[in-house]
Design an enzyme around this catalytic site. Structure first.
Site, PDB file in Angstrom:
ATOM      1  N   ALA A  66      -3.881  -0.975  -0.653  1.00 23.29           N
ATOM      2  CA  ALA A  66      -4.157  -2.104   1.228  1.00 23.29           C
ATOM      3  C   ALA A  66      -5.814  -1.830   1.494  1.00 23.29           C
ATOM      4  O   ALA A  66      -6.054  -0.461   0.779  1.00 23.29           O
ATOM      5  CB  ALA A  66      -2.469  -1.168   1.868  1.00 23.29           C
ATOM      6  N   GLY A 112      -1.184   0.237  -3.158  1.00 23.72           N
ATOM      7  CA  GLY A 112      -1.072  -1.005  -2.627  1.00 23.72           C
ATOM      8  C   GLY A 112      -1.491  -2.412  -4.636  1.00 23.72           C
ATOM      9  O   GLY A 112      -0.634  -2.958  -4.211  1.00 23.72           O
ATOM     10  N   GLU A 115       1.172  -0.684  -7.180  1.00 20.58           N
ATOM     11  CA  GLU A 115       2.506  -1.824  -5.951  1.00 20.58           C
ATOM     12  C   GLU A 115       2.607  -3.548  -6.931  1.00 20.58           C
ATOM     13  O   GLU A 115       3.285  -4.291  -6.609  1.00 20.58           O
ATOM     14  CB  GLU A 115       2.639  -1.671  -4.770  1.00 20.58           C
ATOM     15  CG  GLU A 115       3.245  -0.673  -4.170  1.00 20.58           C
ATOM     16  CD  GLU A 115       3.218  -0.017  -2.997  1.00 20.58           C
ATOM     17  OE1 GLU A 115       2.580  -0.474  -1.714  1.00 20.58           O
ATOM     18  OE2 GLU A 115       3.993   0.507  -2.803  1.00 20.58           O
ATOM     19  N   GLU A 135      -0.728   7.791  -1.269  1.00 19.86           N
ATOM     20  CA  GLU A 135      -0.315   7.501  -0.510  1.00 19.86           C
ATOM     21  C   GLU A 135       0.238   8.714   1.056  1.00 19.86           C
ATOM     22  O   GLU A 135      -0.603   8.842   1.793  1.00 19.86           O
ATOM     23  CB  GLU A 135       1.088   6.535   0.077  1.00 19.86           C
ATOM     24  CG  GLU A 135       0.556   4.778   0.061  1.00 19.86           C
ATOM     25  CD  GLU A 135       0.345   4.445  -1.653  1.00 19.86           C
ATOM     26  OE1 GLU A 135       0.851   4.842  -2.883  1.00 19.86           O
ATOM     27  OE2 GLU A 135       0.290   2.843  -1.593  1.00 19.86           O
TER      28      GLU A 135
HETATM   29  N1  CAA Z   1      -9.307   0.477   1.199  1.00 20.13           N
HETATM   30  C1  CAA Z   1     -10.304   0.895   2.111  1.00 20.13           C
HETATM   31  N2  CAA Z   1     -12.019   0.339   1.089  1.00 20.13           N
HETATM   32  C2  CAA Z   1     -11.807   0.888   0.081  1.00 20.13           C
HETATM   33  C3  CAA Z   1      -9.891   1.401  -0.343  1.00 20.13           C
HETATM   34  C4  CAA Z   1      -9.100   0.857   0.094  1.00 20.13           C
HETATM   35  N3  CAA Z   1      -7.966   0.861  -0.208  1.00 20.13           N
HETATM   36  N4  CAA Z   1     -10.631   1.981  -1.927  1.00 20.13           N
HETATM   37  C5  CAA Z   1     -11.642   2.021  -1.946  1.00 20.13           C
HETATM   38  N5  CAA Z   1     -12.528   1.147  -0.941  1.00 20.13           N
HETATM   39  C6  CAA Z   1     -13.847   1.273  -0.520  1.00 20.13           C
HETATM   40  C7  CAA Z   1     -14.475   2.443  -0.144  1.00 20.13           C
HETATM   41  O1  CAA Z   1     -14.605   2.888   1.360  1.00 20.13           O
HETATM   42  C8  CAA Z   1     -15.854   2.068  -0.488  1.00 20.13           C
HETATM   43  O2  CAA Z   1     -16.594   1.724   0.819  1.00 20.13           O
HETATM   44  P1  CAA Z   1     -18.129   1.758   1.522  1.00 20.13           P
HETATM   45  O3  CAA Z   1     -19.175   1.740   0.212  1.00 20.13           O
HETATM   46  O4  CAA Z   1     -18.009   0.607   2.125  1.00 20.13           O
HETATM   47  O5  CAA Z   1     -18.061   2.764   1.605  1.00 20.13           O
HETATM   48  C9  CAA Z   1     -15.875   1.165  -1.519  1.00 20.13           C
HETATM   49  O6  CAA Z   1     -14.577   0.243  -1.598  1.00 20.13           O
HETATM   50  C10 CAA Z   1     -16.162   1.783  -3.213  1.00 20.13           C
HETATM   51  O7  CAA Z   1     -14.808   3.188  -3.005  1.00 20.13           O
HETATM   52  P2  CAA Z   1     -15.500   4.736  -3.498  1.00 20.13           P
HETATM   53  O8  CAA Z   1     -17.495   4.711  -2.871  1.00 20.13           O
HETATM   54  O9  CAA Z   1     -14.212   4.860  -2.621  1.00 20.13           O
HETATM   55  O10 CAA Z   1     -15.890   4.906  -4.595  1.00 20.13           O
HETATM   56  P3  CAA Z   1     -15.253   5.617  -5.675  1.00 20.13           P
HETATM   57  O11 CAA Z   1     -15.670   5.823  -7.064  1.00 20.13           O
HETATM   58  O12 CAA Z   1     -16.374   7.448  -5.557  1.00 20.13           O
HETATM   59  O13 CAA Z   1     -13.634   6.262  -5.948  1.00 20.13           O
HETATM   60  C11 CAA Z   1     -11.209   5.249  -5.569  1.00 20.13           C
HETATM   61  C12 CAA Z   1     -12.885   5.335  -5.872  1.00 20.13           C
HETATM   62  C13 CAA Z   1     -10.739   7.041  -6.019  1.00 20.13           C
HETATM   63  C14 CAA Z   1     -10.773   4.632  -6.339  1.00 20.13           C
HETATM   64  C15 CAA Z   1     -11.311   6.209  -3.748  1.00 20.13           C
HETATM   65  O14 CAA Z   1     -12.252   4.564  -3.771  1.00 20.13           O
HETATM   66  C16 CAA Z   1     -10.146   5.713  -3.418  1.00 20.13           C
HETATM   67  O15 CAA Z   1      -9.863   6.801  -3.051  1.00 20.13           O
HETATM   68  N6  CAA Z   1      -9.349   3.982  -2.638  1.00 20.13           N
HETATM   69  C17 CAA Z   1      -8.768   4.802  -1.715  1.00 20.13           C
HETATM   70  C18 CAA Z   1      -7.270   4.447  -2.498  1.00 20.13           C
HETATM   71  C19 CAA Z   1      -6.114   4.629  -1.934  1.00 20.13           C
HETATM   72  O16 CAA Z   1      -5.772   5.789  -1.089  1.00 20.13           O
HETATM   73  N7  CAA Z   1      -4.877   3.842  -1.983  1.00 20.13           N
HETATM   74  C20 CAA Z   1      -3.854   3.737  -1.147  1.00 20.13           C
HETATM   75  C21 CAA Z   1      -4.463   2.738  -0.591  1.00 20.13           C
HETATM   76  S1  CAA Z   1      -3.027   2.540   0.847  1.00 20.13           S
HETATM   77  C22 CAA Z   1      -2.232   1.885   0.642  1.00 20.13           C
HETATM   78  O17 CAA Z   1      -2.303   1.510  -0.502  1.00 20.13           O
HETATM   79  C23 CAA Z   1      -0.730   2.116   1.246  1.00 20.13           C
HETATM   80  C24 CAA Z   1       0.461   0.784   0.692  1.00 20.13           C
HETATM   81  O18 CAA Z   1       0.868   1.280   0.032  1.00 20.13           O
HETATM   82  C25 CAA Z   1       1.081  -0.615   1.495  1.00 20.13           C
END
Ligand code: CAA
Length: 255
Positions: A66, A112, A115, A135
């Site tokens: 998400a 998400g 999911e 999460e």
């Molecule tokens: N939401 C918003 N933005 C996201 C994102 C997310 N879930 N995942 C990645 N992005 C964005 C980053 O913020 C970044 O944006 P900027 O260039 O503007 O800074 C861009 O995508 C590229 O990401 P990274 O620079 O972080 O890329 P990376 O290769 O260094 O890392 C990754 C990749 C390990 C997947 C890392 O992006 C990450 O950890 N992402 C988040 C994963 C996460 O926590 N997902 C769960 C979300 S909560 C959820 O889903 C709740 C639910 O169940 C309802």
């Protein structure tokens, strides 16, 4: 309808949906969820559409979760509402479709994003795909059905491991624990999805729909409702503020 966040391609007797926010690793924001609902509704209602394949654009991500930025300031009520709306429009919607939906996982399937894959009826992945539920590292729990569908698919023991540790796993391990149906080389991902579509659509469409319904009904429980409320409660904690702030500022959280 004009789509800003996905590409929709009508093939012979099925549709290919490509989630298209590659700069944000295809993270699911509200607009994208509504667009997906719109296409899926159309696919479900049109008898000529016999299957749906969902993939992500780019080589890096299927869906990285998400959109964290979008919900970073949410309250408890908004958090619960996010889960309710998302599940109604997308995750439960797919699960209950009578048209089979296949996730072709081309990279990160996190939170998400995993999911979404779990809500699909079948999952295949390329060798580079990575899976996980991060999460709890954000002070949250999976809120789009993950606490329910993960144990249904891989069993309680693997579900506890993956959700509580928030660790990422690769495609081979995901296959070993039955999280996905098949692992293929990247260039074979869509051809394999189309092959599965062919194997399904040679069968009777009404029977396919009834089979999905019957299989889903072996998993009725109240957990989905509890998940939505518990997800919402997380938004009222200092852990959530710390977890999300850490992600947005590219640092490790301190709990
Ligand atoms: N939401 C918003 N933005 C996201 C994102 C997310 N879930 N995942 C990645 N992005 C964005 C980053 O913020 C970044 O944006 P900027 O260039 O503007 O800074 C861009 O995508 C590229 O990401 P990274 O620079 O972080 O890329 P990376 O290769 O260094 O890392 C990754 C990749 C390990 C997947 C890392 O992006 C990450 O950890 N992402 C988040 C994963 C996460 O926590 N997902 C769960 C979300 S909560 C959820 O889903 C709740 C639910 O169940 C309802």
């Amino acid at each position: 309808m004009e789509f800003q966040n996905l590409i929709y391609d009508t093939k012979n007797n099925f549709v290919l949906i490509t989630i298209n926010r590659p700069k944000k690793l295809n993270a699911l924001n509200q607009d994208l969820i509504e667009e997906l609902n719109h296409v899926l509704k159309y696919a479900e209602e049109d008898d000529a559409v016999r299957a749906v394949v969902i993939t992500g654009s780019g080589e890096k991500a299927f869906v990285a979760g998400a959109d964290i930025k979008e919900f970073s300031e949410f309250t408890v009520a908004q958090g619960e509402d996010l889960a309710r709306k998302g599940q109604a429009l997308l995750f439960d919607f797919i699960d209950h479709m009578s048209t089979p939906v296949i996730a072709a996982i081309n990279g990160y399937a996190l939170g998400g994003g995993l999911e979404l894959a779990l809500a699909c009826h079948l999952r295949i992945a390329c060798e580079e795909a990575k899976f996980g539920f991060p999460e709890v590292s954000l002070g949250l729990i999976p809120g789009y059905g993950g606490t329910q569908r993960l144990p249904q698919i891989v069993g309680k023991s693997h579900a506890m491991d993956l959700i509580l540790t928030a660790r990422m796993l690769g495609a081979e391990e995901a296959y070993d624990i039955s999280l996905i149906n098949e692992v293929v080389k990247r260039e074979e991902l869509l051809p394999k999805a189309y092959e599965i579509v062919g194997a399904i659509t040679k069968n009777a469409p009404h029977a396919i729909g009834q089979a999905i319904k019957a299989i889903n009904n072996s998993f009725h429980n109240e957990g989905y409702e509890i998940e939505k409320q518990s997800f919402g409660k997380c938004f009222g904690t200092t852990d959530f503020k710390e977890g999300v702030d850490a992600f947005l500022n590219k640092r490790k959280p301190r709990f």
